[in-house]
Design a protein around this motif. Structure first.
Motif, PDB file in Angstrom:
ATOM      1  N   ALA A 199      49.423  -8.483 -45.289  1.00  0.00           N
ATOM      2  CA  ALA A 199      48.309  -7.544 -45.256  1.00  0.00           C
ATOM      3  C   ALA A 199      47.025  -8.340 -45.430  1.00  0.00           C
ATOM      4  CB  ALA A 199      48.438  -6.499 -46.365  1.00  0.00           C
ATOM      5  N   ALA A 200      45.930  -7.791 -44.930  1.00  0.00           N
ATOM      6  CA  ALA A 200      44.662  -8.531 -44.988  1.00  0.00           C
ATOM      7  C   ALA A 200      43.502  -7.579 -45.206  1.00  0.00           C
ATOM      8  CB  ALA A 200      44.451  -9.333 -43.705  1.00  0.00           C
ATOM      9  N   ALA A 201      42.448  -8.118 -45.825  1.00  0.00           N
ATOM     10  CA  ALA A 201      41.218  -7.360 -46.013  1.00  0.00           C
ATOM     11  C   ALA A 201      40.630  -6.983 -44.661  1.00  0.00           C
ATOM     12  CB  ALA A 201      40.221  -8.197 -46.809  1.00  0.00           C
ATOM     13  N   LYS A 202      39.839  -5.929 -44.643  1.00  0.00           N
ATOM     14  CA  LYS A 202      39.262  -5.439 -43.387  1.00  0.00           C
ATOM     15  C   LYS A 202      38.446  -6.517 -42.680  1.00  0.00           C
ATOM     16  CE  LYS A 202      36.809  -1.413 -41.541  1.00  0.00           C
ATOM     17  NZ  LYS A 202      35.975  -2.143 -40.583  1.00  0.00           N
ATOM     18  N   ALA A 203      37.731  -7.349 -43.463  1.00  0.00           N
ATOM     19  CA  ALA A 203      36.908  -8.390 -42.841  1.00  0.00           C
ATOM     20  C   ALA A 203      37.755  -9.381 -42.055  1.00  0.00           C
ATOM     21  CB  ALA A 203      36.107  -9.120 -43.913  1.00  0.00           C
ATOM     22  N   ILE A 204      38.988  -9.609 -42.500  1.00  0.00           N
ATOM     23  CA  ILE A 204      39.899 -10.478 -41.755  1.00  0.00           C
ATOM     24  C   ILE A 204      40.509  -9.719 -40.589  1.00  0.00           C
ATOM     25  CG2 ILE A 204      42.131 -11.667 -41.869  1.00  0.00           C
ATOM     26  CD1 ILE A 204      41.390 -12.628 -44.652  1.00  0.00           C
ATOM     27  N   ALA A 205      40.977  -8.509 -40.850  1.00  0.00           N
ATOM     28  CA  ALA A 205      41.617  -7.715 -39.803  1.00  0.00           C
ATOM     29  C   ALA A 205      40.683  -7.465 -38.622  1.00  0.00           C
ATOM     30  CB  ALA A 205      42.098  -6.386 -40.379  1.00  0.00           C
ATOM     31  N   ASP A 206      39.383  -7.329 -38.904  1.00  0.00           N
ATOM     32  CA  ASP A 206      38.415  -7.019 -37.844  1.00  0.00           C
ATOM     33  C   ASP A 206      37.756  -8.274 -37.248  1.00  0.00           C
ATOM     34  OD1 ASP A 206      38.935  -4.382 -38.347  1.00  0.00           O
ATOM     35  OD2 ASP A 206      37.103  -4.003 -39.501  1.00  0.00           O
ATOM     36  N   GLN A 207      38.129  -9.445 -37.727  1.00  0.00           N
ATOM     37  CA  GLN A 207      37.489 -10.681 -37.262  1.00  0.00           C
ATOM     38  C   GLN A 207      38.098 -11.103 -35.913  1.00  0.00           C
ATOM     39  OE1 GLN A 207      35.498 -13.346 -36.230  1.00  0.00           O
ATOM     40  NE2 GLN A 207      34.852 -13.087 -38.388  1.00  0.00           N
ATOM     41  N   PRO A 208      37.312 -11.083 -34.828  1.00  0.00           N
ATOM     42  CA  PRO A 208      37.870 -11.394 -33.506  1.00  0.00           C
ATOM     43  C   PRO A 208      38.011 -12.888 -33.219  1.00  0.00           C
ATOM     44  CG  PRO A 208      35.547 -10.879 -33.292  1.00  0.00           C
ATOM     45  CD  PRO A 208      35.889 -10.698 -34.745  1.00  0.00           C
ATOM     46  N   ASN A 209      37.415 -13.734 -34.053  1.00  0.00           N
ATOM     47  CA  ASN A 209      37.373 -15.163 -33.744  1.00  0.00           C
ATOM     48  C   ASN A 209      38.439 -15.976 -34.466  1.00  0.00           C
ATOM     49  OD1 ASN A 209      35.050 -14.854 -32.075  1.00  0.00           O
ATOM     50  ND2 ASN A 209      33.788 -14.722 -33.918  1.00  0.00           N
ATOM     51  N   MET A 210      39.519 -15.323 -34.879  1.00  0.00           N
ATOM     52  CA  MET A 210      40.620 -16.009 -35.543  1.00  0.00           C
ATOM     53  C   MET A 210      41.914 -15.274 -35.218  1.00  0.00           C
ATOM     54  SD  MET A 210      40.659 -14.437 -39.299  1.00  0.00           S
ATOM     55  CE  MET A 210      42.339 -14.007 -38.904  1.00  0.00           C
TER      56      MET A 210
END
Length: 221
Positions: free
Chosen positions: A48-59
């Motif tokens: 599971a991941a924080a929203k900032a990671i889940a929504d990050q398109p560059n990774m």
């Protein structure tokens, strides 16, 4: 001589390099953001991941637990979990593969530590306590951030421009005069918008005013 070895500080050039972050919480989010600013190709492994990671398109986010020995396939690894067993396994895999690893708040499983960074554009000032007190490092970093105003970034651009000029004129930029110019009020001039005056002062200290000037004495290495 110090009684024990001290860390050797470096700035890693990670543009285009594969980096693994194990964990998906707030600490992992901060690590990912810093690595992306450095241009790294970031992969996060976490169920599971924080929203900032889940929504990050560059990774890339691999939505699963860490699988040994995958850390060995990366140039650099950061763990940000609250599971000591996972941290230890990642560190062991990195040791076998000669990969550098940092484990957040777990110095026993680190081959490098991360300083606290005060940043303004290209200017970075780092504070490290050799891992002994991250709280003190953060406190000092905040004090430094309050000091670094926009004048410093303008000053940095002026110094970079003049450094290139000195290198072209003398074959090296390691000449006498830099510290004398900085001590002579460059920052104060830049802060009040007198950049041309600051440039003239700096060039004078470096011996760049007249073409016939001989190179100033090179600094000892």
């Amino acid at each position: 001589m110090p009684s024990a070895p001290t860390p050797y500080p470096v700035n890693l050039l990670l543009a285009g390099q594969p980096v693994l972050v194990v964990g998906g919480g707030p600490v992992a989010t901060r690590k990912v953001e810093a690595l992306l600013r450095a241009g790294a190709r970031v992969t996060v492994v976490a169920p599971a991941a924080a929203k900032a990671i889940a929504d990050q398109p560059n990774m890339t986010w691999l939505r699963r637990s860490y699988q040994s020995p995958e850390a060995g396939s990366y140039r650099l690894v950061v763990t940000a979990t609250n599971d000591p067993a996972v941290n230890a396994q990642v560190a062991q895999d990195c040791e076998v593969a000669n990969v550098l690893v940092n484990s957040a708040d777990d110095p026993a499983n680190c081959t490098f530590t991360l300083p606290s960074v005060a940043r303004r554009e290209h200017l970075q000032v780092t504070v490290s306590t050799d891992g002994r007190s991250p709280a003190l490092a953060r406190w000092l970093r905040r004090r430094i951030e309050r000091e670094i105003d926009s004048g410093y970034t303008t000053l940095l651009e002026l110094l970079a421009e003049t450094r290139a000029e000195a290198k072209a004129a003398f074959g090296t930029s390691e000449v006498q005069g830099w510290e004398a110019a900085l001590d002579g009020g460059l920052l104060e001039l830049v802060r009040v918008g007198r950049v041309d005056e600051a440039r003239s002062l700096l060039r004078g200290h470096l011996g760049l005013h007249a073409p016939e000037n001989a190179p100033t004495e090179a600094l000892a290495s």
